[in-house]
Design a protein around this motif. Structure first.
Motif, PDB file in Angstrom:
ATOM      1  N   PHE A  90       0.818  -1.067  -0.049  1.00  0.00           N
ATOM      2  CA  PHE A  90      -0.049   0.155  -0.088  1.00  0.00           C
ATOM      3  C   PHE A  90       0.857   1.293   0.007  1.00  0.00           C
ATOM      4  O   PHE A  90       1.864   1.191   0.390  1.00  0.00           O
ATOM      5  N   VAL A  91       0.309   2.435  -0.465  1.00  0.00           N
ATOM      6  CA  VAL A  91       1.098   3.568  -0.441  1.00  0.00           C
ATOM      7  C   VAL A  91       1.410   4.036   0.971  1.00  0.00           C
ATOM      8  O   VAL A  91       0.383   4.119   1.796  1.00  0.00           O
ATOM      9  N   GLY A  92       2.379   4.295   1.311  1.00  0.00           N
ATOM     10  CA  GLY A  92       2.597   4.963   2.590  1.00  0.00           C
ATOM     11  C   GLY A  92       4.282   4.295   3.235  1.00  0.00           C
ATOM     12  O   GLY A  92       4.899   3.762   2.230  1.00  0.00           O
ATOM     13  N   ARG A  93       4.426   4.510   4.428  1.00  0.00           N
ATOM     14  CA  ARG A  93       5.746   3.952   4.662  1.00  0.00           C
ATOM     15  C   ARG A  93       5.951   2.593   5.383  1.00  0.00           C
ATOM     16  O   ARG A  93       4.840   2.233   5.848  1.00  0.00           O
ATOM     17  N   ASP A  94       6.805   1.646   4.809  1.00  0.00           N
ATOM     18  CA  ASP A  94       6.702   0.447   5.030  1.00  0.00           C
ATOM     19  C   ASP A  94       7.726   0.372   6.304  1.00  0.00           C
ATOM     20  O   ASP A  94       8.494   1.329   7.013  1.00  0.00           O
ATOM     21  N   VAL A  95       7.377  -0.660   7.469  1.00  0.00           N
ATOM     22  CA  VAL A  95       8.003  -0.595   8.810  1.00  0.00           C
ATOM     23  C   VAL A  95       9.491  -0.821   8.606  1.00  0.00           C
ATOM     24  O   VAL A  95      10.076  -0.449   9.592  1.00  0.00           O
ATOM     25  N   GLU A  96       9.873  -1.379   7.694  1.00  0.00           N
ATOM     26  CA  GLU A  96      11.497  -1.663   7.443  1.00  0.00           C
ATOM     27  C   GLU A  96      12.138  -0.150   7.483  1.00  0.00           C
ATOM     28  O   GLU A  96      13.212  -0.082   7.891  1.00  0.00           O
ATOM     29  N   SER A  97      11.556   0.961   6.929  1.00  0.00           N
ATOM     30  CA  SER A  97      12.023   2.150   7.051  1.00  0.00           C
ATOM     31  C   SER A  97      12.661   2.855   8.525  1.00  0.00           C
ATOM     32  O   SER A  97      13.391   3.455   8.762  1.00  0.00           O
ATOM     33  N   MET A  98      11.853   2.248   9.551  1.00  0.00           N
ATOM     34  CA  MET A  98      12.275   2.669  10.954  1.00  0.00           C
ATOM     35  C   MET A  98      13.598   2.220  11.119  1.00  0.00           C
ATOM     36  O   MET A  98      14.367   2.476  11.880  1.00  0.00           O
ATOM     37  N   ILE A  99      14.133   0.942  10.740  1.00  0.00           N
ATOM     38  CA  ILE A  99      15.167   0.438  10.892  1.00  0.00           C
ATOM     39  C   ILE A  99      16.272   1.321  10.051  1.00  0.00           C
ATOM     40  O   ILE A  99      17.584   1.589  10.514  1.00  0.00           O
ATOM     41  N   ARG A 100      16.090   1.583   8.928  1.00  0.00           N
ATOM     42  CA  ARG A 100      16.751   2.539   8.069  1.00  0.00           C
ATOM     43  C   ARG A 100      17.013   3.825   8.771  1.00  0.00           C
ATOM     44  O   ARG A 100      18.134   4.300   8.734  1.00  0.00           O
ATOM     45  N   ASP A 101      15.780   4.451   9.297  1.00  0.00           N
ATOM     46  CA  ASP A 101      16.024   5.749   9.991  1.00  0.00           C
ATOM     47  C   ASP A 101      16.905   5.378  11.059  1.00  0.00           C
ATOM     48  O   ASP A 101      17.882   6.334  11.650  1.00  0.00           O
ATOM     49  N   LEU A 102      16.925   4.630  11.951  1.00  0.00           N
ATOM     50  CA  LEU A 102      17.848   4.134  13.107  1.00  0.00           C
ATOM     51  C   LEU A 102      19.310   3.959  12.711  1.00  0.00           C
ATOM     52  O   LEU A 102      20.359   4.657  13.154  1.00  0.00           O
ATOM     53  N   VAL A 103      19.667   3.635  11.287  1.00  0.00           N
ATOM     54  CA  VAL A 103      21.030   3.482  10.706  1.00  0.00           C
ATOM     55  C   VAL A 103      21.606   4.900  10.436  1.00  0.00           C
ATOM     56  O   VAL A 103      22.782   5.256  10.826  1.00  0.00           O
ATOM     57  N   VAL A 104      20.655   5.819   9.914  1.00  0.00           N
ATOM     58  CA  VAL A 104      20.976   7.108   9.368  1.00  0.00           C
ATOM     59  C   VAL A 104      21.467   7.870  10.861  1.00  0.00           C
ATOM     60  O   VAL A 104      22.438   8.781  10.956  1.00  0.00           O
ATOM     61  N   ASN A 105      20.461   7.595  12.032  1.00  0.00           N
ATOM     62  CA  ASN A 105      20.679   8.246  13.294  1.00  0.00           C
ATOM     63  C   ASN A 105      22.093   7.810  13.957  1.00  0.00           C
ATOM     64  O   ASN A 105      22.854   8.636  14.377  1.00  0.00           O
ATOM     65  N   SER A 106      22.360   6.367  13.702  1.00  0.00           N
ATOM     66  CA  SER A 106      23.634   5.908  14.502  1.00  0.00           C
ATOM     67  C   SER A 106      24.791   6.586  13.554  1.00  0.00           C
ATOM     68  O   SER A 106      25.783   6.723  14.068  1.00  0.00           O
ATOM     69  N   ILE A 107      24.622   6.706  12.165  1.00  0.00           N
ATOM     70  CA  ILE A 107      25.978   7.263  11.339  1.00  0.00           C
ATOM     71  C   ILE A 107      26.132   8.801  11.811  1.00  0.00           C
ATOM     72  O   ILE A 107      27.101   9.269  12.013  1.00  0.00           O
ATOM     73  N   SER A 108      25.242   9.464  12.122  1.00  0.00           N
ATOM     74  CA  SER A 108      25.211  10.837  12.507  1.00  0.00           C
ATOM     75  C   SER A 108      26.090  10.951  13.983  1.00  0.00           C
ATOM     76  O   SER A 108      26.694  11.677  13.950  1.00  0.00           O
ATOM     77  N   ILE A 109      25.566   9.819  14.875  1.00  0.00           N
ATOM     78  CA  ILE A 109      26.264   9.826  16.126  1.00  0.00           C
ATOM     79  C   ILE A 109      27.589   9.804  16.073  1.00  0.00           C
ATOM     80  O   ILE A 109      28.709  10.476  16.432  1.00  0.00           O
ATOM     81  N   VAL A 110      28.187   8.594  15.121  1.00  0.00           N
ATOM     82  CA  VAL A 110      29.360   8.082  14.853  1.00  0.00           C
ATOM     83  C   VAL A 110      30.297   9.162  14.296  1.00  0.00           C
ATOM     84  O   VAL A 110      31.373   9.575  14.662  1.00  0.00           O
ATOM     85  N   LYS A 111      29.512   9.906  13.134  1.00  0.00           N
ATOM     86  CA  LYS A 111      30.484  10.895  12.425  1.00  0.00           C
ATOM     87  C   LYS A 111      30.812  11.936  13.310  1.00  0.00           C
ATOM     88  O   LYS A 111      31.902  12.669  13.146  1.00  0.00           O
ATOM     89  N   THR A 112      29.544  12.486  14.165  1.00  0.00           N
ATOM     90  CA  THR A 112      29.828  13.652  15.138  1.00  0.00           C
ATOM     91  C   THR A 112      31.182  13.043  15.933  1.00  0.00           C
ATOM     92  O   THR A 112      32.129  13.839  16.402  1.00  0.00           O
ATOM     93  N   GLU A 113      31.163  12.172  16.632  1.00  0.00           N
ATOM     94  CA  GLU A 113      32.317  11.551  17.481  1.00  0.00           C
ATOM     95  C   GLU A 113      33.651  11.338  16.735  1.00  0.00           C
ATOM     96  O   GLU A 113      34.640  11.936  17.281  1.00  0.00           O
ATOM     97  N   TYR A 114      33.876  11.155  15.578  1.00  0.00           N
ATOM     98  CA  TYR A 114      34.792  11.173  14.569  1.00  0.00           C
ATOM     99  C   TYR A 114      35.580  12.420  14.328  1.00  0.00           C
ATOM    100  O   TYR A 114      36.585  12.700  14.417  1.00  0.00           O
ATOM    101  N   GLU A 115      34.446  13.414  14.142  1.00  0.00           N
ATOM    102  CA  GLU A 115      34.656  14.455  13.829  1.00  0.00           C
ATOM    103  C   GLU A 115      35.400  15.331  15.141  1.00  0.00           C
ATOM    104  O   GLU A 115      36.303  16.140  15.011  1.00  0.00           O
ATOM    105  N   GLU A 116      34.708  15.072  16.135  1.00  0.00           N
ATOM    106  CA  GLU A 116      35.430  15.276  17.638  1.00  0.00           C
ATOM    107  C   GLU A 116      36.807  15.222  17.797  1.00  0.00           C
ATOM    108  O   GLU A 116      37.608  15.777  18.215  1.00  0.00           O
TER     109      GLU A 116
END
Length: 442
Positions: A90-116
């Motif tokens: 169906f048109v809309g967000r599929d539940v797997e997209s929440m896991i992909r959101d989590l990965v994007v959030n994780s990359i943001s955290i790790v990248k900030t740490e590496y930049e620091e």
């Protein structure tokens, strides 16, 4: 990550009043994740997270707990609403997209740490680039005395750039071709890669030099991003981010009651309800989800679900999904005393916010203790007479009390304005006791 359960509860106490059972259960679940990571790999794989289901009326602190956890935790954490997902097909967000959101959030955290960790390297990169533009290098054939003079000039210029003396000067920067990164987590990874490929093709078609005149102040932030992209190893960052999301990721699944089907419900085939539960089941049970950064296993991701369950009950969820949330916590309704504590004891409470906002106008707003008690009492009464919306009622009630004060704040600049209990009763008594008025105004 290594906070003790007592420390986690103490932090949450600053923002969420009461609800000790919920805070204790969440603190234990988070500490268990830390304990698991200290064990042997073989035993780690056997210990599954104990997912939590929080049940309580709207406005009692479920979402507030999640907001504060997100700020406190340095682990991948996302908050999503179950009601925005639809069944696959169906048109809309599929539940797997929440896991992909989590990965994007994780990359943001790790990248900030590496930049620091590489802060000094990045700052040197920015400084060298700017100084090079302000003070072009000497030719190789220059004499030793010229080189010595140049070195002294260079050091002086570096100091001036660092001090901000050159911020208003204009320099010409050559920008690297920027490839647009698509982070639409609702797209399947294959589609996202195709989109990125197209963006790379289009970026190479235009081969003109990308030059632009900017101030030194703007150049610092532009070059910081450029330096970060050049100096950081994104492959290592992505690998570390995936590992963290797998072993420490937390997904707060709000409004889960909206996908439960009560016995009265007619929409048995609603694509945003039972189908979503079926799609959610394998992810909560543990499965592999493909993202554009790699495959992530969801076995050890902690799920905290929350819902008011006014219309439906937790037993209206499909049995398999119920079984995946073994820890149940019921949040109690807010009493008059709890509402008073929310106004007086929480960090950055609503009263402090109003005092600070009106302080901008030069007005000193003071609430008498009896006036605060009156606000709590009338808010509780409004919740009893109409729909119980918990602490959110305080927003409406306070806005009603301070509406005229806020509107005429400029007339009281440099003055103290004391809110007395009589003033509160004058503004609210009639509205609270009149059932029709309170439904529309409060």
């Amino acid at each position: 990550m290594n906070l003790t359960p007592k420390e986690i509860v103490a932090y949450l106490d600053n923002y969420v009043i009461a609800q000790n059972d919920a805070k204790k259960t969440i603190a234990l679940a988070l500490r268990t994740r830390y304990r698991r990571m200290q064990l042997d790999k073989e035993l780690q794989d056997e210990i599954m997270p104990k997912n939590i289901l929080m049940i309580g009326s709207t406005g009692v602190g479920k979402t507030e707990i999640s907001r504060r956890l997100a700020k406190m935790m340095k682990v991948p954490f996302i908050k999503v609403e179950a009601s925005k997902y639809t069944e696959v097909g169906f048109v809309g967000r599929d539940v797997e997209s929440m896991i992909r959101d989590l990965v994007v959030n994780s990359i943001s955290i790790v990248k900030t740490e590496y930049e620091e960790a590489n802060k000094e390297k990045i700052e040197n990169y920015v400084l060298n680039k700017i100084v090079e533009k302000l003070l072009p290098p000497l030719p190789e054939s220059a004499s030793e005395s010229k080189k010595d003079d140049y070195q002294r000039l260079l050091e002086a210029m570096e100091q001036r750039v660092l001090n901000g003396e050159m911020d208003d000067k204009t320099i010409e920067l050559e920008f690297d071709k920027i490839n647009v990164e698509f982070n639409d987590t609702n797209l399947p990874p294959e589609m996202a890669k195709v989109q990125e490929s197209f963006s790379k093709i289009f970026s190479t078609i235009n081969n003109e030099d990308n030059k632009k005149e900017v101030t030194v102040k703007d150049a610092k932030s532009i070059l910081k991003l450029e330096g970060s992209n050049k100096l950081l190893d994104m492959t290592s960052i992505n690998a570390e981010a995936l590992r963290r999301a797998e072993n420490g990721g937390i997904i707060f699944l709000d409004e889960i009651d909206k996908i439960a089907l009560s016995e009265k419900s007619q929409g048995r085939n609603d694509p945003s309800k039972e189908g979503v539960q079926r799609d959610l089941l394998p992810i909560v049970e543990g499965s592999s989800v493909t993202t554009k950064y790699g495959v992530i296993n969801t076995d050890h991701i902690l799920f905290i679900a929350a819902g008011a369950f006014h219309v439906s009950k937790p037993s209206d969820l499909i049995p398999e999904l119920q079984g995946r949330f073994p820890l149940r916590v019921e949040l109690e309704a807010l009493t008059e005393e709890t509402l008073y504590k929310i106004l007086t004891q929480t960090q950055n409470s609503l009263l402090k916010q109003y005092e600070a906002l009106l302080g901008v106008e030069g007005m000193k707003l003071i609430f008498e203790d009896e006036a605060i008690k009156a606000i709590a009492k009338l808010s509780h009464r409004a919740n009893e007479l109409t729909e119980d919306i918990g602490a959110r009622r305080l927003h409406t009630v306070l806005e009603k009390v301070l509406e005229d004060v806020s509107f005429n704040a400029d007339e009281h600049a440099g003055e103290e304005y004391i809110i007395k209990p009589e003033f509160v009763h004058e503004k609210l008594d009639e509205v609270v006791e009149d059932d029709d008025l309170s439904r529309y105004i409060l």
